[in-house]
Design an enzyme around this catalytic site. Structure first.
Site, PDB file in Angstrom:
ATOM      1  CD  GLU A  24     -47.102 -19.097  17.929  1.00  0.00           C
ATOM      2  OE1 GLU A  24     -46.785 -18.154  17.196  1.00  0.00           O
ATOM      3  OE2 GLU A  24     -48.238 -19.231  18.446  1.00  0.00           O
ATOM      4  CE1 TYR A  56     -28.381   6.282  19.115  1.00  0.00           C
ATOM      5  CE2 TYR A  56     -29.656   8.303  19.302  1.00  0.00           C
ATOM      6  CZ  TYR A  56     -28.494   7.653  18.927  1.00  0.00           C
ATOM      7  OH  TYR A  56     -27.455   8.361  18.385  1.00  0.00           O
ATOM      8  CD  GLU A  76     -53.150  -8.280  18.129  1.00  0.00           C
ATOM      9  OE1 GLU A  76     -53.778  -8.449  17.065  1.00  0.00           O
ATOM     10  OE2 GLU A  76     -52.532  -9.212  18.701  1.00  0.00           O
ATOM     11  NE  ARG A 209     -35.700  37.832  34.617  1.00  0.00           N
ATOM     12  CZ  ARG A 209     -36.317  36.982  35.458  1.00  0.00           C
ATOM     13  NH1 ARG A 209     -37.516  36.510  35.148  1.00  0.00           N
ATOM     14  NH2 ARG A 209     -35.752  36.632  36.583  1.00  0.00           N
ATOM     15  NE  ARG A 221     -37.688  40.042  38.222  1.00  0.00           N
ATOM     16  CZ  ARG A 221     -37.357  38.977  38.934  1.00  0.00           C
ATOM     17  NH1 ARG A 221     -38.212  37.989  39.084  1.00  0.00           N
ATOM     18  NH2 ARG A 221     -36.191  38.919  39.522  1.00  0.00           N
ATOM     19  CG  ASP A 224     -40.326  35.948  37.367  1.00  0.00           C
ATOM     20  OD1 ASP A 224     -39.442  35.175  36.965  1.00  0.00           O
ATOM     21  OD2 ASP A 224     -40.695  36.005  38.550  1.00  0.00           O
ATOM     22  CG  ASP A 226     -40.695  31.920  39.112  1.00  0.00           C
ATOM     23  OD1 ASP A 226     -39.661  31.811  38.427  1.00  0.00           O
ATOM     24  OD2 ASP A 226     -40.851  32.807  39.967  1.00  0.00           O
TER      25      ASP A 226
END
Length: 296
Positions: A24, A56, A76, A209, A221, A224, A226
């Site tokens: 092998e 891909y 494995e 927002r 706002r 918010d 962040d």
């Protein structure tokens, strides 16, 4: 929460020299690989940009290269190697890899032999600052926490209490504007930084927002969110800067962050406790200078 979004790539075939027998290792044989990638595809669906998903074709090339690399005894072990290749793609938080060895040295007739492994990407600690100064502030902040906990491959680890703060403007704090409630949440996530940012912006929009170019940077706002820090990642591009470039100047970020993580560090700037102390000392010095200047 684990997203149901997947990319499946099957039948990737290459010659490898894996196995326990000398022939092998000498002659080689075909190995066939199937992979299922679990990732959040909503950023790519929104942007229509391959940078927000897994290419891909490039992944297939990397899988073939991994099969053709140095030999191992067991499929494995090869499956573990290939799972690592998949998890190295940005945004992939789980990978299922099946390695087929259709010409395995088995003495009886057989159709196939295969090993399947499923591996998860490690989670990264991210720091999210939350704030609101319009509408039902507590409800918006609480809803945002629920939304964070529902993100794919993400869990909320801790959240500070909500802190009152004065609205900031280019000229400094402005007590005449609606006051803020601010807090900080720590999350563990397998989402890529840009994918996480995508969801933070989505949650903001769902709460009214508007981050359009017509809106002033210092505008009030409803919510918010962040991204302050993402593990030890540093980046500075048109999409995202990490760590947040102004977090060290914001007591309303540092104080709640320190509340839930006394050992917190803000990247190369150092300990949050030290940054907060320096910021408060600077504010006191500025106040003292103002008082002195106004004295008779």
């Amino acid at each position: 929460m684990t997203t149901a979004d997947t990319i499946t790539l099957t039948g990737v075939t290459a010659t490898g020299f894996h196995g326990v027998y000398p022939d092998e290792r000498r002659d080689g044989q075909p190995f066939v690989v199937d992979v299922v990638l679990h990732l959040d595809l909503s950023p790519a669906a929104a942007s229509d940009d391959v940078a927000d998903t897994v290419h891909y074709g490039e992944l297939a090339d990397d899988l073939v290269a991994a099969i053709e690399r140095d030999p191992v005894d067991l499929i494995e072990t090869l499956a573990e190697r290939l799972a690592a290749v998949c998890l190295a793609r940005e945004g992939v938080h789980r990978a299922t890899v099946t390695v087929h060895k259709p010409q395995a040295p088995i003495a009886v007739p057989f159709g196939d032999v295969a090993v399947t492994v499923t591996r998860d990407a490690p989670l990264t600690r991210a720091v999210i600052a939350l704030g609101a100064n319009l509408g039902e502030r507590i409800a918006a902040l609480d809803d945002a926490l629920v939304a964070l906990a529902a993100l794919p491959a993400t869990q909320v680890v801790a959240c500070s209490r909500w802190h009152d703060s004065i609205a900031l403007t280019p000229e400094g704090p402005d007590p005449s504007k609606p006051g803020y409630l601010n807090g900080v949440a720590l999350i563990d996530t397998a989402l890529a930084p840009t994918h996480l940012l995508h969801h933070l912006l989505r949650i903001e929009r769902e709460h009214g927002r508007d981050r359009g170019a017509h809106v002033a940077r210092w505008a009030d706002r409803t919510l918010d969110l962040d991204l302050i820090q993402y593990g030890d990642v540093t980046r500075d591009d048109s999409r995202l800067t990490l760590p947040h470039p102004r977090a060290h100047e914001r007591e309303f970020v540092l104080e709640p962050w320190l509340e839930i993580d006394p050992d917190a560090r803000l990247g190369a700037r150092g300990r949050v406790a030290d940054l907060l102390a320096a910021l408060r000392a600077s504010d006191r010095a500025a106040a003292d200078a103002t008082d002195t200047g106004g004295a008779p």
